[in-house]
Scaffold this motif. Structure first.
Motif, PDB file in Angstrom:
ATOM      1  N   GLY A  26      67.851  26.225  45.110  1.00 24.30           N
ATOM      2  CA  GLY A  26      67.973  26.167  46.564  1.00 24.30           C
ATOM      3  C   GLY A  26      66.632  26.290  47.259  1.00 24.30           C
ATOM      4  O   GLY A  26      66.365  25.597  48.255  1.00 24.30           O
ATOM      5  N   THR A  27      65.762  27.136  46.722  1.00 24.93           N
ATOM      6  CA  THR A  27      64.422  27.282  47.308  1.00 24.93           C
ATOM      7  C   THR A  27      63.607  26.013  47.113  1.00 24.93           C
ATOM      8  O   THR A  27      62.864  25.594  48.013  1.00 24.93           O
ATOM      9  CB  THR A  27      63.704  28.482  46.680  1.00 24.93           C
ATOM     10  N   LEU A  28      63.723  25.405  45.947  1.00 28.00           N
ATOM     11  CA  LEU A  28      63.004  24.146  45.707  1.00 28.00           C
ATOM     12  C   LEU A  28      63.415  23.068  46.705  1.00 28.00           C
ATOM     13  O   LEU A  28      62.579  22.284  47.171  1.00 28.00           O
ATOM     14  CB  LEU A  28      63.264  23.660  44.285  1.00 28.00           C
ATOM     15  N   ILE A  29      64.699  23.019  47.040  1.00 25.51           N
ATOM     16  CA  ILE A  29      65.165  22.025  48.009  1.00 25.51           C
ATOM     17  C   ILE A  29      64.530  22.269  49.370  1.00 25.51           C
ATOM     18  O   ILE A  29      64.036  21.339  50.028  1.00 25.51           O
ATOM     19  CB  ILE A  29      66.705  22.059  48.110  1.00 25.51           C
ATOM     20  N   GLU A  30      64.546  23.529  49.816  1.00 24.76           N
ATOM     21  CA  GLU A  30      63.972  23.842  51.128  1.00 24.76           C
ATOM     22  C   GLU A  30      62.478  23.540  51.173  1.00 24.76           C
ATOM     23  O   GLU A  30      61.979  22.921  52.120  1.00 24.76           O
ATOM     24  CB  GLU A  30      64.213  25.319  51.463  1.00 24.76           C
ATOM     25  N   VAL A  31      61.750  23.965  50.133  1.00 29.00           N
ATOM     26  CA  VAL A  31      60.305  23.726  50.102  1.00 29.00           C
ATOM     27  C   VAL A  31      60.004  22.230  49.962  1.00 29.00           C
ATOM     28  O   VAL A  31      59.080  21.705  50.589  1.00 29.00           O
ATOM     29  CB  VAL A  31      59.648  24.521  48.958  1.00 29.00           C
ATOM     30  N   GLY A  32      60.816  21.532  49.162  1.00 30.36           N
ATOM     31  CA  GLY A  32      60.609  20.098  48.984  1.00 30.36           C
ATOM     32  C   GLY A  32      60.782  19.319  50.275  1.00 30.36           C
ATOM     33  O   GLY A  32      59.997  18.425  50.592  1.00 30.36           O
ATOM     34  N   GLU A  33      61.830  19.673  51.034  1.00 33.96           N
ATOM     35  CA  GLU A  33      62.030  19.001  52.322  1.00 33.96           C
ATOM     36  C   GLU A  33      60.877  19.278  53.273  1.00 33.96           C
ATOM     37  O   GLU A  33      60.440  18.389  54.024  1.00 33.96           O
ATOM     38  CB  GLU A  33      63.351  19.463  52.934  1.00 33.96           C
ATOM     39  N   CYS A  34      60.374  20.495  53.252  1.00 34.15           N
ATOM     40  CA  CYS A  34      59.224  20.833  54.110  1.00 34.15           C
ATOM     41  C   CYS A  34      57.989  20.038  53.692  1.00 34.15           C
ATOM     42  O   CYS A  34      57.257  19.527  54.543  1.00 34.15           O
ATOM     43  CB  CYS A  34      58.952  22.333  54.042  1.00 34.15           C
ATOM     44  N   GLU A  35      57.763  19.938  52.384  1.00 34.70           N
ATOM     45  CA  GLU A  35      56.606  19.181  51.903  1.00 34.70           C
ATOM     46  C   GLU A  35      56.715  17.700  52.294  1.00 34.70           C
ATOM     47  O   GLU A  35      55.711  17.064  52.618  1.00 34.70           O
ATOM     48  CB  GLU A  35      56.479  19.312  50.384  1.00 34.70           C
ATOM     49  N   ALA A  41      44.468  14.121  67.813  1.00 30.06           N
ATOM     50  CA  ALA A  41      45.355  13.766  66.697  1.00 30.06           C
ATOM     51  C   ALA A  41      45.320  14.838  65.619  1.00 30.06           C
ATOM     52  O   ALA A  41      46.360  15.200  65.039  1.00 30.06           O
ATOM     53  CB  ALA A  41      44.941  12.414  66.114  1.00 30.06           C
ATOM     54  N   GLN A  42      44.133  15.364  65.339  1.00 31.27           N
ATOM     55  CA  GLN A  42      44.008  16.404  64.325  1.00 31.27           C
ATOM     56  C   GLN A  42      44.713  17.686  64.770  1.00 31.27           C
ATOM     57  O   GLN A  42      45.398  18.340  63.968  1.00 31.27           O
ATOM     58  CB  GLN A  42      42.522  16.684  64.060  1.00 31.27           C
ATOM     59  N   ALA A  43      44.548  18.048  66.046  1.00 24.04           N
ATOM     60  CA  ALA A  43      45.211  19.248  66.560  1.00 24.04           C
ATOM     61  C   ALA A  43      46.735  19.101  66.512  1.00 24.04           C
ATOM     62  O   ALA A  43      47.449  20.051  66.144  1.00 24.04           O
ATOM     63  CB  ALA A  43      44.749  19.521  67.998  1.00 24.04           C
ATOM     64  N   ALA A  44      47.240  17.924  66.881  1.00 22.68           N
ATOM     65  CA  ALA A  44      48.688  17.690  66.826  1.00 22.68           C
ATOM     66  C   ALA A  44      49.203  17.765  65.393  1.00 22.68           C
ATOM     67  O   ALA A  44      50.293  18.310  65.135  1.00 22.68           O
ATOM     68  CB  ALA A  44      49.009  16.327  67.434  1.00 22.68           C
ATOM     69  N   TYR A  45      48.414  17.252  64.447  1.00 24.01           N
ATOM     70  CA  TYR A  45      48.817  17.283  63.037  1.00 24.01           C
ATOM     71  C   TYR A  45      48.911  18.722  62.526  1.00 24.01           C
ATOM     72  O   TYR A  45      49.910  19.118  61.905  1.00 24.01           O
ATOM     73  CB  TYR A  45      47.817  16.486  62.214  1.00 24.01           C
ATOM     74  N   TYR A  46      47.880  19.528  62.802  1.00 19.82           N
ATOM     75  CA  TYR A  46      47.898  20.914  62.340  1.00 19.82           C
ATOM     76  C   TYR A  46      48.995  21.719  63.056  1.00 19.82           C
ATOM     77  O   TYR A  46      49.568  22.649  62.472  1.00 19.82           O
ATOM     78  CB  TYR A  46      46.539  21.568  62.561  1.00 19.82           C
ATOM     79  N   PHE A  85      54.214  24.446  62.534  1.00 18.54           N
ATOM     80  CA  PHE A  85      55.628  24.544  62.918  1.00 18.54           C
ATOM     81  C   PHE A  85      56.525  24.405  61.692  1.00 18.54           C
ATOM     82  O   PHE A  85      57.472  25.196  61.513  1.00 18.54           O
ATOM     83  CB  PHE A  85      55.958  23.464  63.949  1.00 18.54           C
ATOM     84  N   HIS A  86      56.249  23.413  60.847  1.00 19.96           N
ATOM     85  CA  HIS A  86      57.076  23.204  59.650  1.00 19.96           C
ATOM     86  C   HIS A  86      57.004  24.410  58.715  1.00 19.96           C
ATOM     87  O   HIS A  86      58.022  24.810  58.122  1.00 19.96           O
ATOM     88  CB  HIS A  86      56.634  21.942  58.919  1.00 19.96           C
ATOM     89  N   MET A  87      55.825  25.003  58.565  1.00 19.20           N
ATOM     90  CA  MET A  87      55.702  26.152  57.670  1.00 19.20           C
ATOM     91  C   MET A  87      56.417  27.376  58.233  1.00 19.20           C
ATOM     92  O   MET A  87      57.008  28.154  57.471  1.00 19.20           O
ATOM     93  CB  MET A  87      54.221  26.473  57.445  1.00 19.20           C
ATOM     94  N   GLN A  88      56.376  27.567  59.553  1.00 22.10           N
ATOM     95  CA  GLN A  88      57.134  28.664  60.150  1.00 22.10           C
ATOM     96  C   GLN A  88      58.632  28.489  59.937  1.00 22.10           C
ATOM     97  O   GLN A  88      59.339  29.446  59.598  1.00 22.10           O
ATOM     98  CB  GLN A  88      56.825  28.755  61.642  1.00 22.10           C
TER      99      GLN A  88
END
Length: 381
Positions: A113-122, A258-263, A268-271
């Protein structure tokens, strides 16, 4: 064919004249027309702009695409005027591998289950990276490359033409100077010669050199006009470097945005991923609760419920609520009487005990109980 031969001979003669003038200037045997200080400053500024634009362009390429082979492939597709195939980012590939692994391990297990969550985030991070790369290439790399391959090539071509016309101008000046010296020498009377024939020859030579001077002066005027016209064209192109700086400044702002928006997207995704992992029923959540209880007991001092070094297994009682089933992943041999030996694939009951180390749980199997390591267990919901 005759026209081509004459043109070739004329070009060869012109090249030879320029080579002679250039060599004499290097040896200090001929004068050189110097450009004004403002023009020299424009040339220096243009060279500096080209140098640093090229360095920034190359390093930005390396930042956006660290793989040299991929950069060469993209360059070849661009030169062949063909669209490069869509490339999967490393983040997207990693996410796909994690999700495939989760299917093999079982999506219902804590690890799966953790792999699925981390994989989707990646995968989301990889998609954001691909969008950032595309936007940066359009808004920043392309203008820099257009300057290097377009405007700068035009400037370099006009500068080479100006240098050739400058050599032609100085060659005309040298030719006129030599013709005037020869004319003055021919017109000077030689009192040692008294024969009429020599006077006639001297007058004839003087007339010839006068014609040569007039011809040299005409060629000098033509060369000066062409040089001045080319200098003005080159000056206008060099002054356009200021507009280039303004354009590159705008592109730099777009790259930073563009760089600021990317980071920001990555943050956001990591949070969100951390929140999702916090909701999963795994050993880490249980350990966190146990650690808080341990810290609480430690803060209470000697008056706490149970201290680690005084924990007696036979006195520990299972709580009314909070017990969970766990599947043993590997065999484990107890190190002392306070621990419980385990066999792989068996089911036991586990619960937390205040004062126990975060890496351990209390386990029960029938009438037996003892400490068991968390890493050997798969907690079941």
């Amino acid at each position: 064919m005759d026209f081509n031969v004459k043109k070739l001979a004329s070009g060869a003669g012109l090249f030879f004249t320029r080579a002679v003038q250039f060599t004499e200037e290097k040896l200090g045997q001929a004068e050189k027309t110097e450009l004004d200080a403002h023009f020299e400053n424009l040339l220096s500024r243009a060279d500096c702009t080209k140098l640093w634009t090229e360095k920034i362009y190359r390093q930005t390429e390396a930042l956006l695409q660290p793989n040299p082979s991929a950069r060469i492939e993209e360059f070849l597709y661009e030169k062949l005027d063909r669209k490069a195939p869509s490339r999967v980012t490393n983040g997207e590939l990693l996410g796909q591998y994690m999700m495939d692994a989760a299917k093999e391990f079982g999506p219902g297990t804590p690890y799966g289950g953790t792999l699925i969550e981390v994989g989707e985030c990646e995968r989301r991070l990889g998609a954001a990276e691909r969008e950032f790369l595309q936007l940066s290439a359009i808004s920043f790399l392309t203008p820099l490359r257009n300057f290097l391959e377009g405007d700068w090539r035009t400037i370099s071509k006009e500068r080479r033409l100006l240098e050739n016309l400058r050599l032609d101008l100085d060659a005309c000046k040298t030719r006129l100077k030599k013709a005037k010296v020869a004319e003055a020498k021919a017109m000077a009377p030689d009192f040692q010669e008294t024969r009429p024939r020599n006077y006639v020859l001297s007058a004839s030579a003087s007339a010839l050199w006068s014609e040569e001077v007039e011809k040299a002066e005409h060629e000098l005027r033509v060369a000066q006009t062409e040089f001045d016209r080319q200098a003005e064209v080159t000056r206008l192109l060099l002054e356009g470097i200021s507009s280039t700086h303004v354009n590159h400044l705008r592109c730099l702002h777009e790259f930073v945005e563009a760089q600021a928006a990317y980071y920001k997207q990555c943050h956001f995704h990591m949070q969100e991923l951390q929140k999702e992992l916090g909701r999963l029923p795994d050993a880490f959540a249980l350990n966190s609760t146990n650690c808080e209880a341990t810290a609480c007991c430690a803060s209470e001092g000697p008056g706490g419920l149970v201290e680690t070094d005084t924990l007696k297994i036979e006195e520990v009682q299972a709580p009314a609520t909070g017990t969970r089933k766990a599947k043993v992943l590997y065999d484990y041999d107890a190190a002392d009487s306070s621990e419980l030996s385990l066999l792989a694939d068996e089911l036991i009951t586990v619960y937390t005990v205040p004062g126990m180390d975060c890496d351990w749980l209390m386990g029960e199997r029938g009438n037996q109980k003892g400490k068991v390591p968390v890493t050997y267990l798969e907690l079941l919901s």
